[in-house]
Design a protein around this motif. Structure first.
Motif, PDB file in Angstrom:
ATOM      1  N   LEU A 252      38.359  36.457  50.714  1.00 50.62           N
ATOM      2  CA  LEU A 252      39.122  37.552  50.096  1.00 50.62           C
ATOM      3  C   LEU A 252      38.640  37.868  48.680  1.00 50.62           C
ATOM      4  O   LEU A 252      38.704  39.016  48.248  1.00 50.62           O
ATOM      5  N   ASP A 253      38.165  36.847  47.967  1.00 46.96           N
ATOM      6  CA  ASP A 253      37.667  37.069  46.593  1.00 46.96           C
ATOM      7  C   ASP A 253      36.656  38.205  46.537  1.00 46.96           C
ATOM      8  O   ASP A 253      36.544  38.908  45.540  1.00 46.96           O
ATOM      9  N   TYR A 254      35.905  38.339  47.611  1.00 45.14           N
ATOM     10  CA  TYR A 254      34.829  39.332  47.677  1.00 45.14           C
ATOM     11  C   TYR A 254      35.355  40.758  47.476  1.00 45.14           C
ATOM     12  O   TYR A 254      34.617  41.646  47.082  1.00 45.14           O
ATOM     13  N   PHE A 255      36.632  40.959  47.769  1.00 40.16           N
ATOM     14  CA  PHE A 255      37.200  42.309  47.698  1.00 40.16           C
ATOM     15  C   PHE A 255      37.739  42.659  46.311  1.00 40.16           C
ATOM     16  O   PHE A 255      38.262  43.751  46.112  1.00 40.16           O
ATOM     17  N   ARG A 256      37.597  41.734  45.371  1.00 40.33           N
ATOM     18  CA  ARG A 256      37.953  42.091  43.990  1.00 40.33           C
ATOM     19  C   ARG A 256      36.818  42.939  43.431  1.00 40.33           C
ATOM     20  O   ARG A 256      35.645  42.583  43.557  1.00 40.33           O
ATOM     21  N   PRO A 257      37.146  44.064  42.809  1.00 40.52           N
ATOM     22  CA  PRO A 257      36.067  44.924  42.297  1.00 40.52           C
ATOM     23  C   PRO A 257      35.157  44.207  41.299  1.00 40.52           C
ATOM     24  O   PRO A 257      33.971  44.508  41.211  1.00 40.52           O
ATOM     25  N   ASP A 258      35.701  43.232  40.550  1.00 42.69           N
ATOM     26  CA  ASP A 258      34.872  42.547  39.535  1.00 42.69           C
ATOM     27  C   ASP A 258      34.306  41.227  40.073  1.00 42.69           C
ATOM     28  O   ASP A 258      33.863  40.380  39.299  1.00 42.69           O
ATOM     29  N   PHE A 259      34.293  41.063  41.391  1.00 46.47           N
ATOM     30  CA  PHE A 259      33.809  39.805  41.982  1.00 46.47           C
ATOM     31  C   PHE A 259      32.353  39.526  41.594  1.00 46.47           C
ATOM     32  O   PHE A 259      31.520  40.433  41.535  1.00 46.47           O
ATOM     33  N   HIS A 260      32.063  38.268  41.332  1.00 50.29           N
ATOM     34  CA  HIS A 260      30.678  37.799  41.241  1.00 50.29           C
ATOM     35  C   HIS A 260      30.632  36.379  41.805  1.00 50.29           C
ATOM     36  O   HIS A 260      31.544  35.580  41.551  1.00 50.29           O
ATOM     37  N   PRO A 261      29.579  36.042  42.592  1.00 46.65           N
ATOM     38  CA  PRO A 261      29.548  34.720  43.235  1.00 46.65           C
ATOM     39  C   PRO A 261      29.710  33.535  42.282  1.00 46.65           C
ATOM     40  O   PRO A 261      30.264  32.499  42.668  1.00 46.65           O
ATOM     41  N   TRP A 262      29.233  33.657  41.057  1.00 48.77           N
ATOM     42  CA  TRP A 262      29.334  32.515  40.142  1.00 48.77           C
ATOM     43  C   TRP A 262      30.643  32.465  39.369  1.00 48.77           C
ATOM     44  O   TRP A 262      30.826  31.603  38.507  1.00 48.77           O
ATOM     45  N   GLN A 263      31.578  33.389  39.676  1.00 51.49           N
ATOM     46  CA  GLN A 263      32.915  33.243  39.082  1.00 51.49           C
ATOM     47  C   GLN A 263      33.509  31.919  39.533  1.00 51.49           C
ATOM     48  O   GLN A 263      34.327  31.335  38.845  1.00 51.49           O
ATOM     49  N   LYS A 264      33.135  31.501  40.718  1.00 50.12           N
ATOM     50  CA  LYS A 264      33.535  30.170  41.169  1.00 50.12           C
ATOM     51  C   LYS A 264      32.347  29.247  40.925  1.00 50.12           C
ATOM     52  O   LYS A 264      31.372  29.260  41.668  1.00 50.12           O
TER      53      LYS A 264
END
Ligand SMILES: [Fe+2]
Ligand SMILES: [Fe+2]
Length: 280
Positions: A252-264
């Motif tokens: 679901l994180d992927y659907f945040r407009p500001d998502f980036h893989p390294w946020q996690k």
């Protein structure tokens, strides 16, 4: 033509200790038990079904990213793309060998399901940007599955150690390069809406392909597994907590407009694997 002005930054700084590094590995899984995952034919064939998607899938990823080679001007991202391609090339080759062990002469047919992505027809109907968006979606998929596999040892504890070694190696390298396709997509102007829509379609097709391959591999065995093997597989995959239920929030994180893989930042999992790997 010489470029005017400073080179734009297209890459994302990697967490400390992360280096996208292709590793040549040796595996000795040939003599392992036929049902090497939890002594369960369904779970084993499901893992093998996933593996059938990799060789052609990963070649498709590399082609999709390399299509935009000329648009990548940040030397850091340029280097990351080369390392990403080297890692995926190695995964494709290693999983093909792995698949031959699982399916012998049927391997090409099974691998051909993901190979449809590289078919001339698919190339005609899918624009380069859509192919890249599919790649970014599937790279998120592999990254979140890799995270769970590295985080919770209960899954690899079910596996024959040599098989576990292969899956963990792949998981580590997927984590290292998890943002490369994403950064390329962003650098070449890929937008949010396409990314979000393509993820939903890709998820559906990924699930469909996995089930089709699982059915194909079970049919190849010619023996219907016991109902408890199905029940146990469903419990591991979707039970409580269950692998796919656990990775769902990350999907679901992927659907945040500001998502980036390294946020996690899960670089600690790689450090742990390196320490363990060096120790063995
Ligand atoms: Fe890979
Ligand atoms: Fe990957």
């Amino acid at each position: 033509m010489a470029m005017a002005g400073p080179v734009p930054v297209q890459s994302t700084p990697l967490p400390k200790g992360i280096d996208i590094k292709p590793r040549r590995m040796k595996f000795a899984y040939e003599s392992s038990a036929d049902h090497w995952a939890g002594d369960n034919p369904v779970l084993t064939r499901f893992m093998e079904a996933l593996s059938m998607l990799f060789p052609e899938g990963e070649r498709f990823f590399v082609e999709s990213v390399k299509h935009y080679r000329d648009k990548i001007v940040d030397p850091v991202l340029e280097k990351q793309v080369v390392a990403f391609a080297a890692q995926e090339g190695m995964h494709a080759a290693e999983h093909h060998k792995y698949n031959l062990r699982a399916a012998g002469p049927l391997t090409d047919r099974f691998e051909g399901i993901a190979g449809q992505l590289r078919h001339p027809f698919a190339r005609r109907v899918l624009s380069p940007m859509n192919r890249l968006a599919i790649t970014v979606a599937l790279e998120h998929f592999t990254a979140i599955m890799a995270d769970e596999l590295l985080r919770d040892p209960s899954y690899t504890d079910l596996m024959d150690p040599e098989h576990a070694k292969l899956w963990l190696w792949h998981a580590v390298e997927e984590t290292e390069h998890k943002a490369v396709a994403f950064d390329v997509y962003r650098a070449v102007g890929g937008g949010y809406l396409r990314r979000a829509v393509v993820m939903q379609i890709t998820t559906f097709l990924f699930a469909l392909a996995s089930v089709r391959l699982l059915a194909g591999l079970l049919a190849k065995d010619g023996k219907r597994p016991a109902p408890r093997s199905f029940a146990n597989f469903l419990d591991v995959a979707f039970g409580s907590p269950g692998f796919f239920r656990k990775v769902f929030p990350s999907w679901l994180d992927y659907f945040r407009p500001d998502f980036h893989p390294w946020q996690k930042d899960n670089s600690d999992l790689i450090a742990k694997w390196k320490a363990r790997y060096a120790a063995s």
